[in-house]
Design a protein around this motif. Structure first.
Motif, short mmCIF file in Angstrom:
data_model
loop_
_atom_site.label_atom_id
_atom_site.label_comp_id
_atom_site.label_asym_id
_atom_site.label_seq_id
_atom_site.Cartn_x
_atom_site.Cartn_y
_atom_site.Cartn_z
N SER A 1 33.68 52.28 46.05
CA SER A 1 35.04 53.00 46.21
C SER A 1 36.02 52.24 46.90
O SER A 1 37.02 51.89 46.94
N GLU A 2 35.55 51.67 48.42
CA GLU A 2 36.35 50.78 49.25
C GLU A 2 36.78 49.54 48.49
O GLU A 2 37.94 49.20 48.86
N LEU A 3 35.92 48.94 47.77
CA LEU A 3 36.31 47.82 47.14
C LEU A 3 37.30 48.02 46.09
O LEU A 3 38.24 47.17 45.87
N GLY A 4 37.27 49.24 45.47
CA GLY A 4 38.19 49.54 44.36
C GLY A 4 39.57 49.85 45.13
O GLY A 4 40.82 49.53 44.60
N GLU A 5 39.75 50.34 46.39
CA GLU A 5 40.96 50.48 47.06
C GLU A 5 41.43 49.23 47.47
O GLU A 5 42.73 48.83 47.33
N LEU A 6 40.55 48.18 47.65
CA LEU A 6 41.15 47.16 48.06
C LEU A 6 41.64 46.04 46.84
O LEU A 6 42.56 45.33 47.08
N GLY A 7 40.92 46.25 45.88
CA GLY A 7 41.33 45.44 44.67
C GLY A 7 41.13 43.76 44.68
O GLY A 7 42.00 43.12 44.14
N LEU A 8 40.05 43.25 45.18
CA LEU A 8 39.74 41.84 45.65
C LEU A 8 38.42 41.51 45.01
O LEU A 8 38.34 40.27 45.25
N VAL A 9 37.83 42.34 44.24
CA VAL A 9 36.42 41.98 43.68
C VAL A 9 36.32 42.09 42.08
O VAL A 9 36.66 43.29 41.79
N GLN A 10 35.83 40.90 41.43
CA GLN A 10 35.67 41.01 40.02
C GLN A 10 34.19 40.90 40.02
O GLN A 10 33.50 40.02 39.97
N PHE A 11 33.56 42.47 39.07
CA PHE A 11 31.98 42.26 39.21
C PHE A 11 31.77 41.67 37.63
O PHE A 11 32.60 41.91 36.83
#
Length: 860
Positions: free
Chosen positions: A27-37
């Motif tokens: 959820s925190e990574l989604g708010e940040l928007g800087l990670v492509q899984f």
């Protein structure tokens, strides 16, 4: 800012998350928007993944929310949108959300079902009221002395169609050949309501099925009735059918059922009808009261839901996105840890670590997440940091192709070159001001316009490129001042530097001279140039087009050569970054020499011609007069063909000393660059491969001799070299072909791309002439009308001229110039250095997911 010139440096990381902390961390990574899984379960069916049940629950919640949204929109209730994005709720909150949505849906469906049942009863009572009212006329005729049976039978026998309204003489019901006593004739009748458009077919079917032994009367219901199922307004008619016998009664009822007509009881006695009508009116009033209360309750439920439905949609979509992402993860052997692989920007690793730490704290887990960098041979995705200003220009580049990883990004240079080249073709101060005002308005109203979420694709394109439109308008205003062109007219700001010197009076000149010739060589005329742009006197000159043609054509070539040289120089920075020395020596250097020695030299000839030749009346300086000024195009062609330029005897064939020899040297050097580009690189690579094979073979022979077994290794080595030679020969042939294609493309492209920049001149001239034609043929007509009628005519004609100006000169011509500018950047500029073979960085971002969901069409 460095990642704008070159894509950001990316790294592949492995992420270990505790199962109880995985949701909050994602959820925190989604708010940040800087990670492509990455998907670590590519072979697993979507219905067999770990969190498929949670995704289904989210789909069900979305369905219920869409149902609520549909009902809210049906009642026209505004939905509150604060513009805020609430955080994704915790997994335990899903149960509360599901219960809330379930309660709202059940309550709303129950209210709708009750309302539909009440509306159906209301409709039936309304139709019954209309039947009692409309059929009263017929029964009044019967009570007044006219026998309805006799009227019916007379109409059935005497007419070839079903009898309509009207009193007829006494005739017996039945077939003509039969005789029945009127005392024994007891007619039956049915009454009902049918859709108005079905009346003609209904009448024909009754006539044919009953062989004319029925009597039908019908009357239209003036007010439309509401269909309780669909809510549509429909028009219906009341009918009453008289017939004889039970057989016809069964047949008539089946026909009514087939045409979906609704039958109602209608008493024959007047007292019974009046009593029924009073009861119907009482029940209608009671139903109106209940319906009002039901609608009020429904409205209250929907108003309460409308206040939170936007936030509910955001929460559910975030939950669904988190579980979709968790389905990409792997479970370790202990089933207590989730493992993920993701691409992240190197500069943002610290922010990602902080987000993971926040997620762990929110979940209450005591085990911190682990983020390890991995080594990989895969090509990383391309990620360019953009903001609302640079995003539009980056989108233009990405439309051609995503840049390869760490390749030079043309976007920052396009910010200047794109609006400038557009303005060269669209050079009009007035039209540029209109475009700049439109772009400036979108920029000033950016927040309210972005919040509207307009579904129009054209508007979204305009709004997304608002900064591009604004810059194109501003640059067009600048070039419009350079061309001194404002709606096809000139502005005399500094006063014309051309003067008419004559002994004749102004009246005599106007009476006897149609034109005046101004001599630039005379000191009485152009003492010094106009301070900025073109002199306004050119607007009145007959040779205006000839002068502007020469001026704009040369400017287009100069800008084109500079633009292409800049593109070639960009390839040097790519080669330096990737440490590709071969491409620098065998491609960049000959490309620059070829382009400079031929085309840049042509540009220098233009400047030499402008500086060297000038208007003069001195016979001693005639060879420096415009009469002896050579054509740059002819000079360039003769230079390439090694031909001499033919001129008058009084003129000098060269513009400077040693010109012929220097031109021959430049052409020879440029021609030598072609085999340099074609053969040098493949030959160098082939020799390097042969040296490597020889060194490997020599080492193998030495080791075999030292081991005392030389014969067998030598045979094996011979076979390997033979195989390697066959493979290398295939690769070398492909390299020669590839290099040949690249060389031919560059050499021929240098000529065609230079000519392609002439579109700057062609579109600029076409735009100016079209603007002038529109002025002379439309607006000037309104200025020729005298008296008070001139004001009215000018008002009408100006409106027409303004519409044509905006629609044709601003929109259509602007779109044409935009597409030509786009082509110049994609083909002529970017082809010199830009490969565009990468793939875009697509991070897991709530903002992107929510924007996509808001613009997608709603599902029913």
């Amino acid at each position: 800012m460095g990642s704008l010139f070159r894509s950001a440096e990316m790294t592949l990381c492995q992420l270990f998350l505790q199962s109880e902390a995985a949701y909050a961390c994602v959820s925190e990574l989604g708010e940040l928007g800087l990670v492509q899984f990455r998907d670590l379960n590519p072979d697993v069916n979507a219905f067999q993944r770990k969190f498929v049940n949670e995704v289904r629950r989210c789909d069900e919640m979305e369905r219920k929310l869409r149902y609520l949204e549909k009902e809210i929109k049906k009642d026209g209730i505004p939905m509150l949108d604060t513009g805020e994005s609430p955080e994704a709720p915790q997994p335990r909150e899903m149960i509360d959300l599901e219960a809330t949505f379930e309660k709202l849906e059940n309550e709303l469906r129950e209210v709708n079902q009750n309302a539909e049942a009440l509306k159906r009863n209301f409709l039936e009572l309304t139709e019954l009221k209309q039947i009692l009212r409309k059929t009263q006329v017929f029964f009044d005729e019967h009570e007044g002395g006219v026998n309805p049976t006799e009227s019916m039978t007379r109409a059935l026998i005497s007419d070839d169609s079903i009898a309509r309204q009207g009193a007829l003489g006494p005739v017996q019901l039945g077939f003509p050949e039969k005789a029945i006593d009127p005392e024994d004739f007891l007619p039956c009748f049915v009454a009902g309501v049918i859709l108005r458009e079905r009346i003609p077919a209904f009448e024909r079917m009754l006539w044919r099925a009953c062989r004319g032994n029925v009597f039908l009367r019908q009357a239209e219901i003036e007010t439309p009735l509401e269909d309780p199922s669909s809510g549509d307004q429909v028009f219906k008619s009341v009918f009453i059918i008289f017939f004889q016998g039970d057989q016809l009664k069964t047949r008539v009822k089946k026909i009514c059922e087939g045409f979906r007509a609704t039958l109602y009881p209608c008493p024959e006695a007047p007292a019974d009808r009046r009593e029924m009508a009073m009861g119907v009116m009482t029940r209608i009033e009671d139903l109106n009261t209940v319906l009002g209360q039901t609608q009020d309750h429904r409205h209250r439920v929907l108003v309460a839901a409308a206040k939170n439905i936007k936030n509910w949609f955001v929460k559910v979509r975030k939950i669904k996105a988190i579980y979709h992402t968790l389905n990409l993860f792997n479970l370790d052997v202990t089933q207590k840890c989730l493992i993920a692989e993701c691409w992240v920007p190197v500069l943002d690793l610290e922010n990602i670590q902080l987000a993971l730490r926040r997620g762990t704290e929110r979940s209450g887990s005591s085990v911190p997440p682990i983020l390890n960098r991995m080594e990989t041979c895969e090509d990383p995705p391309t990620y360019n940091h953009t903001n609302k200003f640079t995003a539009g220009f980056q989108a233009l580049i990405d439309s051609y192709g995503i840049a390869s990883y760490r390749e030079m990004n043309p976007a920052p240079y396009t910010i200047i070159t794109f609006p400038f080249l557009f303005a060269v073709m669209f050079g009009d101060f007035g039209h540029g001001a209109l475009m700049a005002m439109f772009g400036g308005w979108m920029i000033l109203k950016e927040k309210p316009l972005a919040a509207k979420k307009v579904d129009s694709e054209i508007w979204n394109i305009f709004f997304g490129g608002r900064y591009i439109i604004f810059l194109m308008g501003v640059f067009s205003m600048y070039t419009g001042l350079i061309y001194n062109d404002v709606f096809s007219k000139s502005m005399n700001i500094f006063g014309s530097k051309w003067q008419v010197v004559t002994n004749m009076t102004g009246a005599h000149i106007l009476a006897h001279e149609a034109t005046m010739t101004l001599n630039p060589a005379s000191s009485a005329y152009a003492q010094y140039p106009y301070p900025f742009g073109l002199d306004p006197v050119w607007q009145l000159a007959k040779n205006k087009i000839i002068f502007q043609n020469a001026y704009k054509m040369k400017i287009s070539i100069i800008l084109g050569i500079c633009h292409m040289l800049f593109g070639v120089s960009m390839s040097l920075w790519n080669n330096l970054y990737f440490k590709n020395k071969l491409d620098i020596i065998f491609q960049f250097v000959p490309q620059v020499i070829f382009l400079c020695f031929l085309f840049l030299y042509m540009v220098l000839l233009m400047f030499i011609k402008w500086v060297t030749y000038f208007p003069t009346d001195d016979l001693d300086l005639v060879k420096w007069s415009p009469h002896c000024a050579p054509s740059i195009l002819i000079t360039f062609i003769n230079m390439v063909l090694f031909k001499e330029t033919k001129v008058d005897k009084v003129c000098d064939p060269t513009m400077y000393a040693g010109q012929i020899g220097l031109q021959k040297l430049l052409v020879v050097c440029a021609m030598l660059c072609i085999p340099w580009m074609l053969l040098a690189k493949p030959i160098h690579i082939m020799r390097a491969a042969q040296r490597n094979n020889f060194s490997v073979s020599h080492q193998q022979m030495q080791s075999a001799t030292e081991n005392g077994d030389a014969e067998q290794p030598m045979q094996n080595n011979t076979q390997e070299v033979a195989k390697g030679g066959g493979h290398d020969s295939e690769e070398m042939s492909e390299m020669f072909i590839h290099q040949g294609i690249h060389t031919i493309e560059y050499v021929l492209g240098s000529v065609s791309h230079t000519a392609s920049y002439l579109r700057l001149w062609a579109l600029s001239l076409a735009h100016a002439q079209l603007s002038e034609v529109l002025w002379n043929m439309v607006l000037s007509k309104g200025l020729q009308v005298d008296d008070w009628r001139g004001g009215i005519a000018l008002y009408i004609i100006f409106s027409f001229w303004a519409c044509l100006t905006v629609s044709i000169l601003v929109l259509m011509e602007g779109l044409s110039a935009f597409l030509h500018t786009l082509r110049l950047h994609w083909v002529e500029f970017q082809s010199k250095f830009y490969a565009g073979l990468g793939h875009a960085f697509q991070p897991f971002s709530f903002e992107t997911i929510l924007d996509t969901a808001s613009t997608a069409p709603g599902e029913e």
